[in-house]
Write a protein that holds these residues in place. Structure first.
Motif, PDB file in Angstrom:
ATOM      1  N   GLY A 122       0.815  -1.211   0.000  1.00 28.87           N
ATOM      2  CA  GLY A 122       0.000   0.000   0.000  1.00 28.87           C
ATOM      3  C   GLY A 122       0.848   1.260   0.000  1.00 28.87           C
ATOM      4  O   GLY A 122       0.603   2.198  -0.778  1.00 28.87           O
ATOM      5  N   ILE A 123       1.866   1.296   0.864  1.00 27.13           N
ATOM      6  CA  ILE A 123       2.749   2.470   0.919  1.00 27.13           C
ATOM      7  C   ILE A 123       3.511   2.627  -0.397  1.00 27.13           C
ATOM      8  O   ILE A 123       3.618   3.733  -0.955  1.00 27.13           O
ATOM      9  N   ALA A 124       4.048   1.512  -0.910  1.00 27.94           N
ATOM     10  CA  ALA A 124       4.800   1.575  -2.171  1.00 27.94           C
ATOM     11  C   ALA A 124       3.913   2.005  -3.335  1.00 27.94           C
ATOM     12  O   ALA A 124       4.343   2.762  -4.209  1.00 27.94           O
ATOM     13  N   ALA A 125       2.665   1.536  -3.350  1.00 25.43           N
ATOM     14  CA  ALA A 125       1.749   1.904  -4.433  1.00 25.43           C
ATOM     15  C   ALA A 125       1.402   3.388  -4.381  1.00 25.43           C
ATOM     16  O   ALA A 125       1.279   4.043  -5.432  1.00 25.43           O
ATOM     17  N   LEU A 126       1.250   3.937  -3.183  1.00 26.09           N
ATOM     18  CA  LEU A 126       0.948   5.367  -3.052  1.00 26.09           C
ATOM     19  C   LEU A 126       2.106   6.227  -3.546  1.00 26.09           C
ATOM     20  O   LEU A 126       1.898   7.312  -4.095  1.00 26.09           O
ATOM     21  N   VAL A 127       3.326   5.740  -3.366  1.00 21.05           N
ATOM     22  CA  VAL A 127       4.501   6.519  -3.765  1.00 21.05           C
ATOM     23  C   VAL A 127       4.840   6.330  -5.244  1.00 21.05           C
ATOM     24  O   VAL A 127       5.143   7.290  -5.962  1.00 21.05           O
ATOM     25  N   LEU A 128       4.761   5.082  -5.716  1.00 20.14           N
ATOM     26  CA  LEU A 128       5.273   4.755  -7.056  1.00 20.14           C
ATOM     27  C   LEU A 128       4.196   4.671  -8.127  1.00 20.14           C
ATOM     28  O   LEU A 128       4.521   4.711  -9.319  1.00 20.14           O
ATOM     29  N   HIS A 129       2.938   4.477  -7.746  1.00 20.79           N
ATOM     30  CA  HIS A 129       1.827   4.360  -8.693  1.00 20.79           C
ATOM     31  C   HIS A 129       2.106   3.309  -9.776  1.00 20.79           C
ATOM     32  O   HIS A 129       2.192   3.625 -10.969  1.00 20.79           O
ATOM     33  N   PRO A 130       2.262   2.036  -9.412  1.00 19.98           N
ATOM     34  CA  PRO A 130       2.604   1.009 -10.399  1.00 19.98           C
ATOM     35  C   PRO A 130       1.442   0.605 -11.297  1.00 19.98           C
ATOM     36  O   PRO A 130       1.648  -0.065 -12.302  1.00 19.98           O
ATOM     37  N   GLY A 131       0.224   0.959 -10.927  1.00 22.64           N
ATOM     38  CA  GLY A 131      -0.942   0.561 -11.712  1.00 22.64           C
ATOM     39  C   GLY A 131      -1.670  -0.611 -11.074  1.00 22.64           C
ATOM     40  O   GLY A 131      -1.083  -1.409 -10.342  1.00 22.64           O
ATOM     41  N   TRP A 132      -2.974  -0.716 -11.370  1.00 25.53           N
ATOM     42  CA  TRP A 132      -3.795  -1.758 -10.750  1.00 25.53           C
ATOM     43  C   TRP A 132      -3.363  -3.154 -11.153  1.00 25.53           C
ATOM     44  O   TRP A 132      -3.452  -4.094 -10.377  1.00 25.53           O
ATOM     45  N   GLU A 133      -2.895  -3.302 -12.395  1.00 26.54           N
ATOM     46  CA  GLU A 133      -2.466  -4.624 -12.858  1.00 26.54           C
ATOM     47  C   GLU A 133      -1.324  -5.163 -12.003  1.00 26.54           C
ATOM     48  O   GLU A 133      -1.367  -6.310 -11.529  1.00 26.54           O
ATOM     49  N   GLN A 134      -0.316  -4.342 -11.774  1.00 28.16           N
ATOM     50  CA  GLN A 134       0.822  -4.763 -10.954  1.00 28.16           C
ATOM     51  C   GLN A 134       0.403  -4.994  -9.500  1.00 28.16           C
ATOM     52  O   GLN A 134       0.871  -5.946  -8.856  1.00 28.16           O
ATOM     53  N   LEU A 135      -0.451  -4.137  -8.987  1.00 32.29           N
ATOM     54  CA  LEU A 135      -0.876  -4.271  -7.595  1.00 32.29           C
ATOM     55  C   LEU A 135      -1.663  -5.551  -7.380  1.00 32.29           C
ATOM     56  O   LEU A 135      -1.427  -6.297  -6.419  1.00 32.29           O
ATOM     57  N   ILE A 136      -2.601  -5.839  -8.274  1.00 29.08           N
ATOM     58  CA  ILE A 136      -3.400  -7.062  -8.153  1.00 29.08           C
ATOM     59  C   ILE A 136      -2.532  -8.303  -8.324  1.00 29.08           C
ATOM     60  O   ILE A 136      -2.652  -9.285  -7.587  1.00 29.08           O
ATOM     61  N   LEU A 137      -1.625  -8.249  -9.315  1.00 29.97           N
ATOM     62  CA  LEU A 137      -0.754  -9.394  -9.576  1.00 29.97           C
ATOM     63  C   LEU A 137       0.078  -9.751  -8.352  1.00 29.97           C
ATOM     64  O   LEU A 137       0.043 -10.887  -7.868  1.00 29.97           O
ATOM     65  N   TRP A 138       0.810  -8.779  -7.820  1.00 25.21           N
ATOM     66  CA  TRP A 138       1.747  -9.098  -6.753  1.00 25.21           C
ATOM     67  C   TRP A 138       1.064  -9.279  -5.413  1.00 25.21           C
ATOM     68  O   TRP A 138       1.521 -10.080  -4.585  1.00 25.21           O
TER      69      TRP A 138
END
Length: 248
Positions: A122-138
């Protein structure tokens, strides 16, 4: 809480929740140590976010989270069969199905690991914005990895039990081989992911290949999680307190 579980849940769910609550009560005096033991790995996993010139920061965070899940979470969260060796007679006497026993014993450490993983992602996604695809995958793969890790760890323990403070050459070899096995499994998993990504790109054009890659990767890791739970259940089913409990 026990009465609420009895009222709201039924069957297998009641058994799992009751065992998980028992584990939660047992760690009240150790919650500070558990928090500290999970806080340091979280800081290490998030360290790439503070290195501005580092490329592929998201994958470094994900890789660090996976390593902590496999290597650091099991020794930090021994709130499963590994702490109950002296209470195996009690566990055996409970009218609980083998699968329910395994799920109940593993539920708490897995949920703590999920909270650890979710916080980092969650913290990394807020900072880096990897996209929903990457977030759901990992997220999907790491959640399954937590189940695989604790299920395998407990299956090995039930197959070859030992006391927590047991020492000696055998324990040293066991620790080294387990560490080597986990590292090898991670390397093989990464190679399989790369091979699967290459195959998906060769079979379908974007964006269909990306969807196939995400769904296939998550399905494979959750399949491995199901196999790990099945192995732990089988080991618990065959566990014999008369011959499998080693002397202190």
């Amino acid at each position: 809480l026990h009465n609420l579980i009895e009222y709201c849940a039924s069957g297998m769910t009641r058994e799992v929740l009751t065992l998980a609550c028992r584990q939660a009560i047992g760690i009240r005096d150790h919650r500070f140590n558990i928090t500290i033991s999970m806080l340091l790995p979280a800081v290490l996993c998030l360290a790439p976010l503070f290195m501005g010139r580092m490329e592929e920061q998201w994958f470094y965070v994900v890789a660090g989270t996976a390593l902590c899940t496999v290597l650091l979470a099991p020794p930090a969260l021994r709130i499963d069969f590994r702490q109950d060796l002296k209470r195996m007679l009690l566990l055996r006497s409970l009218p609980v199905k083998p699968l329910s026993m395994v799920l109940g014993q593993l539920a708490l450490p897995i949920m703590i690991t999920w909270a650890f993983q979710s916080t980092i992602l969650g913290i990394a996604a807020l900072v880096l914005h990897p996209g929903w695809e990457q977030l759901i995958l990992w997220a999907g793969m790491l959640f399954a990895l937590a189940i695989v890790t604790f299920a395998t760890e407990n299956a090995l323990f039930l197959a070859y039990p030992h006391h927590q403070r047991h020492e000696g050459v055998a324990m040293m070899l066991r620790t080294k081989l387990t560490f080597l096995g986990k590292g090898t499994a991670l390397v093989i998993a990464v190679c399989l992911l790369v091979l699967w990504a290459t195959l998906c790109r060769g079979l379908l054009p974007d964006p269909y290949s990306s969807v196939l890659y995400v769904l296939g990767s998550i399905a494979a890791t959750w399949g491995a999680a199901a196999l790990g739970l099945a192995a732990a259940t089988l080991c618990w089913r065959r566990f014999d307190i008369t011959i499998d409990i080693p002397p202190e």
